[in-house]
Design an enzyme around this catalytic site. Structure first.
Site, short mmCIF file in Angstrom:
data_model
loop_
_atom_site.label_atom_id
_atom_site.label_comp_id
_atom_site.label_asym_id
_atom_site.label_seq_id
_atom_site.Cartn_x
_atom_site.Cartn_y
_atom_site.Cartn_z
N LYS A 21 -40.55 -13.95 -42.03
CA LYS A 21 -41.54 -14.49 -42.84
C LYS A 21 -42.00 -15.94 -42.41
O LYS A 21 -43.01 -16.03 -42.60
CB LYS A 21 -40.65 -14.75 -44.22
N THR A 22 -41.23 -16.57 -41.81
CA THR A 22 -41.66 -17.82 -40.89
C THR A 22 -42.88 -17.27 -39.78
O THR A 22 -43.77 -18.05 -39.90
CB THR A 22 -40.62 -18.62 -40.25
N ASP A 57 -43.16 -22.22 -48.73
CA ASP A 57 -42.23 -21.35 -48.16
C ASP A 57 -40.95 -21.44 -49.13
O ASP A 57 -40.83 -22.56 -49.98
CB ASP A 57 -41.87 -22.03 -46.89
N GLU A 58 -40.13 -20.57 -48.85
CA GLU A 58 -38.85 -20.81 -49.88
C GLU A 58 -39.25 -20.71 -51.56
O GLU A 58 -38.75 -21.54 -51.86
CB GLU A 58 -37.87 -21.70 -49.61
N GLN A 71 -32.20 -14.53 -52.52
CA GLN A 71 -31.68 -15.61 -51.79
C GLN A 71 -32.11 -16.92 -52.72
O GLN A 71 -31.83 -18.17 -52.18
CB GLN A 71 -32.18 -15.99 -50.41
N ARG A 94 -26.65 -14.07 -43.01
CA ARG A 94 -26.75 -14.88 -41.84
C ARG A 94 -26.55 -14.16 -40.39
O ARG A 94 -26.59 -14.85 -39.13
CB ARG A 94 -25.93 -16.00 -42.00
#
Length: 757
Positions: A33-34, A224-225, A255, A609
């Site tokens: 996504k980044t 973002d997020e 998340q 993670r």
């Protein structure tokens, strides 16, 4: 078309090339996504959008810095013109520009949590309230929650439901404290972290000309997020994008784990309702983890009802099974994890940085710290005492804050008698009260102190005021480093620390030198156009522990942190520890389905993670509030598809192994779970669909003192079963119960909640 487009998969490419109009990108864990957000911004600039008209909001300074660096590698130095940063840093910038409209000056201080709690303690004391009832951290949390819901002091006091809640909590004066706290912050020309969002909303609500200015300034707004946004953050971004409708949000509902901070999962779940013309793109290919890890995570999150459905997959290797480590106690858990980590490091030639140990609460770190130290494995704890929270650092920063903003009451209280000048707490309190009663900044009293305070204390304060005035003269002439170095030297802070020849004193002196070095680094950084002390203080006030560097320069360390802190990070090998009922999921998160689903999302975040290897562990017993508690394995452990699990044997002697196999009633039912799981994995059975037991509507735990063999019982999690055997060992009674769906379990009756049917 530029080269970077060819490196994207089809959904990523669609997200990058999307033109105008609202866009939501549902990005699964490890789906790049980044990268997509970075390339989307780069593409907008290449297509002619002025970088000054792009607003990109992130949740950490580190994420913003990395994104800006990546964009710069594509489009060059134009990337430096993007309005990019955390919500708090970007809105602080807007508030400094527009401060006058709210009655503040542009050099307002930003209070951290300690400053806010200190001010609240002062107000509670001034009001004559019991500080054991009105605990500063509780009052602060209530005020923070109100601000995040955009409830100001007047609305708080006028809301009967809030007043009823406060009265029930035996704190009916919180509204009055909130009102006084807000006024004192205003008089101190200061805002706390929540104010940066709250006041931005007030600014846009009450000054439509200013809102209109920024609505037309930002042609594209990217967030973002997005799943971590609260009500306040979402309203600001929605207002800013109302004119151009070019809002792009990126996030993963799976998340969303920050409800305790005010994050509202409904923001992402209902985004399509708020923007009916939105285009939705799902990034479902995971590039981070093995197939085993991805599929195990999918088997967990599939159980949540409130979610945006997606099918996360990966083309990575199959990978090894997930190790499950059972320990007799929390201390043994620490030893087994440290040993496993050491062996993996030696066998695979890995570095300490390849490993992370993730836990539900900070208190769990002790056993792992001790075990790692015994094996001489270096580690760092994220979320411990921040560099900027150390006393000597806060002392010097308080001097610098007061030099820039003489209305800063909390900075004043910290430094007025530092080093000691013979000014007592009573004198300081009197000055604060006089300033509050006359509704003037505290500096007004300090700089004219002879009107209010007589004797030696008055002379000392006058001398202090002259010192601050001399510092003020340097602000326009010198950069941040020159001013800070002069203040550190002439205030007496450096000398006092230098004269302390203890080990602790030397460490504190070195810490202050490290702070001065960081200010010098800030001044020498060509990316910083504004090298003033005010600019440096703004950067520092918005730093988080994740943005800080290690003190000793050695970065090859195992990372220990809470799962909440691990969000957004990835490690080659991950250990998720403490997988026990009432610990993870937390006992405090079992009141509702929404709470439990958030805990499950937290476990999903922990699993995802890991890149190559995942290990989970639990203890059969651990101390809890001074009592040894028998623990049950977490329901989350049982929810993982057993096809992806491997039971790691405990390191026991042959005699212990023999005794264990002949034991009739393994403690707490843990071994029966492990054995059944091991047998399933060994036989490589196909995963069986697990149907969660729905408790009876009238379920209530029965008195088990008369429980006997042959009785039928119901368990909240395991369902219905028949009591096979009752064992008495001292005060402990155990029941072996054969459940219809969960199989045979051995339960300690002092802990088990059973209904006799």
């Amino acid at each position: 078309m530029t080269d970077y487009i060819s490196t994207l998969n089809e959904p990523q490419r669609q997200a990058v090339l999307h033109g105008d109009g609202p866009l939501i990108i549902i990005a699964g864990a490890g789906s790049g996504k980044t990268r997509v957000l970075t390339y989307r911004i780069s593409h907008l600039i290449e297509k002619g959008v002025d970088p000054f008209r792009i607003l990109a909001l992130t949740f950490t300074n580190k994420a913003a810095g990395e994104m800006r660096h990546r964009i710069e590698s594509v489009v060059g130095t134009e990337a430096r013109n993007i309005w990019m940063g955390t919500f708090h840093s970007v809105f602080a910038k807007i508030l400094r520009i527009e401060a006058k409209a709210l009655g503040f000056t542009s050099n307002f201080s930003i209070y951290d949590t300690d400053d806010s709690k200190s001010l609240l303690r002062s107000i509670i004391k001034e009001f004559g309230l019991d500080d054991k009832v009105y605990r500063a951290n509780v009052v602060f949390a209530r005020i923070s929650g109100a601000k995040n819901r955009l409830v100001g002091p007047a609305d708080y006091l006028a809301n009967p439901l809030i007043q009823t809640d406060d009265a029930a909590a035996r704190m009916p004066e919180i509204g009055r404290i909130y009102k006084a706290y807000t006024m004192r912050c205003f008089q101190a020309n200061a805002m706390d972290f929540d104010d940066l969002l709250f006041n931005t909303n007030v600014l846009f609500r009450d000054h439509l000309d200013i809102l209109n200015k920024y609505q037309h300034k930002f042609k594209h707004v990217l967030v973002d997020e997005f799943q971590d946004t609260n009500v306040s953050q979402y309203l600001i971004t929605r207002k800013l994008s109302a004119v151009n409708q070019n809002i792009c949000v990126v996030g993963d509902d799976a998340q969303s784990i920050y409800a305790f901070r005010g994050a509202n999962i409904e923001n992402i779940l209902n985004f399509e309702k708020d923007f009916p013309d939105v285009r939705t793109i799902k990034l479902e290919q995971n590039y981070r983890s093995t197939k085993t890890i991805v599929n195990a995570a999918n088997s967990i999150i599939a159980r949540n009802r409130a979610q945006l459905r997606k099918s996360v997959f990966t083309d990575n290797e199959e990978g090894t099974l997930i190790d499950v480590i059972k320990a007799a106690s929390d201390n043994e858990e620490g030893r087994l994890i440290a040993t496993s980590l050491f062996e993996a490091k030696m066998q695979d030639g890995l570095h300490n940085t390849d490993f992370a140990i993730l836990y539900r609460t900070n208190a769990q770190s002790r056993a792992f710290e001790e075990a790692l130290r015994r094996l001489n494995i270096k580690y760092r704890i994220i979320g411990g005492l921040s560099f900027y929270q150390r006393k000597e650092i806060k002392d010097l920063l308080a001097y610098l804050r007061f030099t820039v903003n003489q209305s800063d009451e909390e900075a004043f209280k910290r430094i007025i008698n530092l080093p000691k000048r013979g000014i007592g707490d009573t004198t300081v309190a009197k000055i604060a009260v006089v300033a509050a009663e006359n509704q003037v900044p505290i500096w007004e009293v300090v700089s004219n102190v002879t009107k209010y305070v007589a004797g030696r204390a008055g002379i000392a304060i006058e001398s202090f005021a002259d010192l601050i005035k001399s510092y003020q003269l340097l602000l326009d002439k010198k950069d941040a480093y020159d001013v800070a170095a002069h203040v550190a030297k002439t205030s007496g802070i450096l000398k006092e620390l230098y004269d302390d020849k203890t080990v602790e004193g030397l460490s504190r002196y070195e810490n202050v030198q490290a702070l001065l070095n960081s200010i010098k680094e800030f001044v020498d950084n060509p990316d910083n156009d504004d090298k003033s002390l005010s600019a440096f203080l703004q950067v520092v006030s918005l730093l988080t522990s994740a943005d800080e560097k290690d003190d000793d320069g050695d970065n090859d360390k195992v990372t220990l942190m809470t799962i909440h802190g691990a969000k957004g990070l990835e490690f080659r090998n991950v250990y998720i520890v403490g997988l026990e009922e009432d610990l993870f999921p937390s006992q405090m998160m079992l009141e509702s389905r929404a709470d439990l689903e958030e805990e499950r999302r937290l476990f999903y975040v922990a699993i995802t993670r890991a890149e190559k290897k995942l290990t989970v562990s639990y203890a059969e017993s651990r101390y809890h509030y001074g009592r040894l508690k028998v623990c049950e394995p977490s329901r989350f452990l049982m929810e993982i598809d057993p096809n992806f699990l491997k039971i790691a044997k405990s390191r026991k002697t042959e005699r212990e192994e023999s005794q264990e196999t002949t034991r009739d009633t393994p403690s707490g039912g843990s071994m029966s779970f492990v054995r059944s799981l091991a047998q399933k994995t060994a036989r490589q059975q196909a995963p069986q669909p697990t149907v969660a037991h729905v408790p009876s509507t009238d379920f209530a735990p029965s008195d088990t003192s008369k429980l006997a063999e042959g009785m039928r019982v119901e368990h909240l999690k395991f369902g219905f079963g028949l009591v096979q055997k009752i064992d008495q060992n001292g005060n402990d009674r155990k029941a072996v119960i054969k459940f219809e769906t969960a199989g045979e379990k051995t339960l300690l009756l002092s802990f088990a909640k059973l209904k006799i049917v």
